[in-house]
Motif scaffolding. Structure first.
Motif, PDB file in Angstrom:
ATOM      1  N   SER A  57     -30.402  55.771  72.596  1.00 49.42           N
ATOM      2  CA  SER A  57     -30.355  54.325  72.319  1.00 49.42           C
ATOM      3  C   SER A  57     -29.524  54.001  71.077  1.00 49.42           C
ATOM      4  CB  SER A  57     -31.776  53.771  72.142  1.00 49.42           C
ATOM      5  OG  SER A  57     -32.378  54.325  70.982  1.00 49.42           O
ATOM      6  N   GLU A  58     -29.272  55.001  70.235  1.00 52.71           N
ATOM      7  CA  GLU A  58     -28.530  54.798  68.988  1.00 52.71           C
ATOM      8  C   GLU A  58     -27.186  55.531  68.965  1.00 52.71           C
ATOM      9  OE1 GLU A  58     -29.632  52.795  66.476  1.00 52.71           O
ATOM     10  OE2 GLU A  58     -31.284  52.278  67.815  1.00 52.71           O
ATOM     11  N   ARG A  59     -26.953  56.380  69.936  1.00 52.55           N
ATOM     12  CA  ARG A  59     -25.782  57.269  69.912  1.00 52.55           C
ATOM     13  C   ARG A  59     -24.454  56.506  69.862  1.00 52.55           C
ATOM     14  NH1 ARG A  59     -26.717  61.834  73.997  1.00 52.55           N
ATOM     15  NH2 ARG A  59     -28.583  62.052  72.726  1.00 52.55           N
ATOM     16  N   ASN A  60     -24.380  55.368  70.541  1.00 54.81           N
ATOM     17  CA  ASN A  60     -23.120  54.620  70.555  1.00 54.81           C
ATOM     18  C   ASN A  60     -22.807  53.974  69.204  1.00 54.81           C
ATOM     19  OD1 ASN A  60     -25.038  52.623  70.632  1.00 54.81           O
ATOM     20  ND2 ASN A  60     -24.048  51.425  72.232  1.00 54.81           N
ATOM     21  N   CYS A  61     -23.748  54.008  68.264  1.00 53.46           N
ATOM     22  CA  CYS A  61     -23.525  53.474  66.914  1.00 53.46           C
ATOM     23  C   CYS A  61     -22.840  54.495  66.010  1.00 53.46           C
ATOM     24  CB  CYS A  61     -24.855  53.067  66.276  1.00 53.46           C
ATOM     25  SG  CYS A  61     -25.737  51.789  67.188  1.00 53.46           S
ATOM     26  N   HIS A  62     -22.633  55.689  66.512  1.00 50.76           N
ATOM     27  CA  HIS A  62     -22.068  56.783  65.716  1.00 50.76           C
ATOM     28  C   HIS A  62     -20.879  57.386  66.460  1.00 50.76           C
ATOM     29  CE1 HIS A  62     -25.741  56.688  63.281  1.00 50.76           C
ATOM     30  NE2 HIS A  62     -26.371  56.532  64.427  1.00 50.76           N
ATOM     31  N   SER A  63     -19.942  57.931  65.708  1.00 49.51           N
ATOM     32  CA  SER A  63     -18.819  58.619  66.337  1.00 49.51           C
ATOM     33  C   SER A  63     -18.628  59.977  65.686  1.00 49.51           C
ATOM     34  CB  SER A  63     -17.528  57.806  66.213  1.00 49.51           C
ATOM     35  OG  SER A  63     -17.000  57.901  64.907  1.00 49.51           O
ATOM     36  N   LYS A  64     -18.097  60.906  66.458  1.00 53.89           N
ATOM     37  CA  LYS A  64     -17.846  62.248  65.948  1.00 53.89           C
ATOM     38  C   LYS A  64     -16.908  62.204  64.745  1.00 53.89           C
ATOM     39  CE  LYS A  64     -16.399  66.848  67.371  1.00 53.89           C
ATOM     40  NZ  LYS A  64     -16.025  67.711  68.491  1.00 53.89           N
ATOM     41  N   SER A  65     -15.889  61.372  64.801  1.00 53.77           N
ATOM     42  CA  SER A  65     -14.923  61.304  63.694  1.00 53.77           C
ATOM     43  C   SER A  65     -15.581  60.763  62.423  1.00 53.77           C
ATOM     44  CB  SER A  65     -13.706  60.474  64.070  1.00 53.77           C
ATOM     45  OG  SER A  65     -14.064  59.147  64.354  1.00 53.77           O
ATOM     46  N   GLU A  66     -16.456  59.770  62.544  1.00 56.38           N
ATOM     47  CA  GLU A  66     -17.164  59.238  61.376  1.00 56.38           C
ATOM     48  C   GLU A  66     -18.099  60.282  60.783  1.00 56.38           C
ATOM     49  OE1 GLU A  66     -19.125  55.858  63.026  1.00 56.38           O
ATOM     50  OE2 GLU A  66     -17.444  54.509  62.646  1.00 56.38           O
ATOM     51  N   ILE A  67     -18.794  61.001  61.646  1.00 54.78           N
ATOM     52  CA  ILE A  67     -19.706  62.050  61.184  1.00 54.78           C
ATOM     53  C   ILE A  67     -18.932  63.141  60.452  1.00 54.78           C
ATOM     54  CG2 ILE A  67     -21.245  63.912  61.949  1.00 54.78           C
ATOM     55  CD1 ILE A  67     -22.100  61.926  64.230  1.00 54.78           C
ATOM     56  N   LEU A  68     -17.834  63.587  61.046  1.00 60.53           N
ATOM     57  CA  LEU A  68     -17.019  64.630  60.399  1.00 60.53           C
ATOM     58  C   LEU A  68     -16.434  64.145  59.078  1.00 60.53           C
ATOM     59  CD1 LEU A  68     -15.175  66.383  63.347  1.00 60.53           C
ATOM     60  CD2 LEU A  68     -16.833  67.395  61.766  1.00 60.53           C
TER      61      LEU A  68
END
Length: 127
Positions: A57-68
């Protein structure tokens, strides 16, 4: 070979502690273990694990590039667990930012057990 202590601050080696959760060879047993392994995943730049353990339900609020970007911009120093209940963990993550200034990320995280797996749902941040 000297084994590196786990990034989460346990007395165990990384190989005995968080790495099996991050590489998927063991299932995370508790919300606290998930929180600790997610911290270790930031320290070891494992963005796929961070995304996979974020509730759908929250995954689309995050991106791999932002996390990295967040993970690589900081030098992770230590994790302090303030309090943990069945589905909530309050913690402080200590790190040096990109300007080498000491920072503290203080959060009360909520987790959910779904189909036998723990997921991070969201967090309340303290300033």
């Amino acid at each position: 070979m000297i084994e590196k202590k786990c990034y989460c601050g346990s007395k165990k080696s990384f190989q005995e502690c968080c790495e099996p959760f991050i590489n998927g060879t063991q299932k995370v047993p508790t919300a606290l273990a998930l929180m600790q392994s997610r911290y270790s995943a930031y320290a070891t730049l494992q963005a796929d694990y961070i995304l996979a353990t974020t509730h759908i339900s929250e995954r689309n609020c995050h991106s791999k590039s932002e996390i990295l970007h967040w993970a690589t911009s900081n030098q992770w120093l230590k994790l302090e667990i303030i309090n943990a209940t069945e589905n909530m963990v309050e913690f402080k993550a200590y790190f040096l930012d990109s300007k080498l200034q000491k920072q503290i990320h203080h959060e009360l995280s909520t987790f959910k057990l779904e189909n036998g797996s723990w997921f991070y749902v969201d967090g309340q941040f303290f300033t």
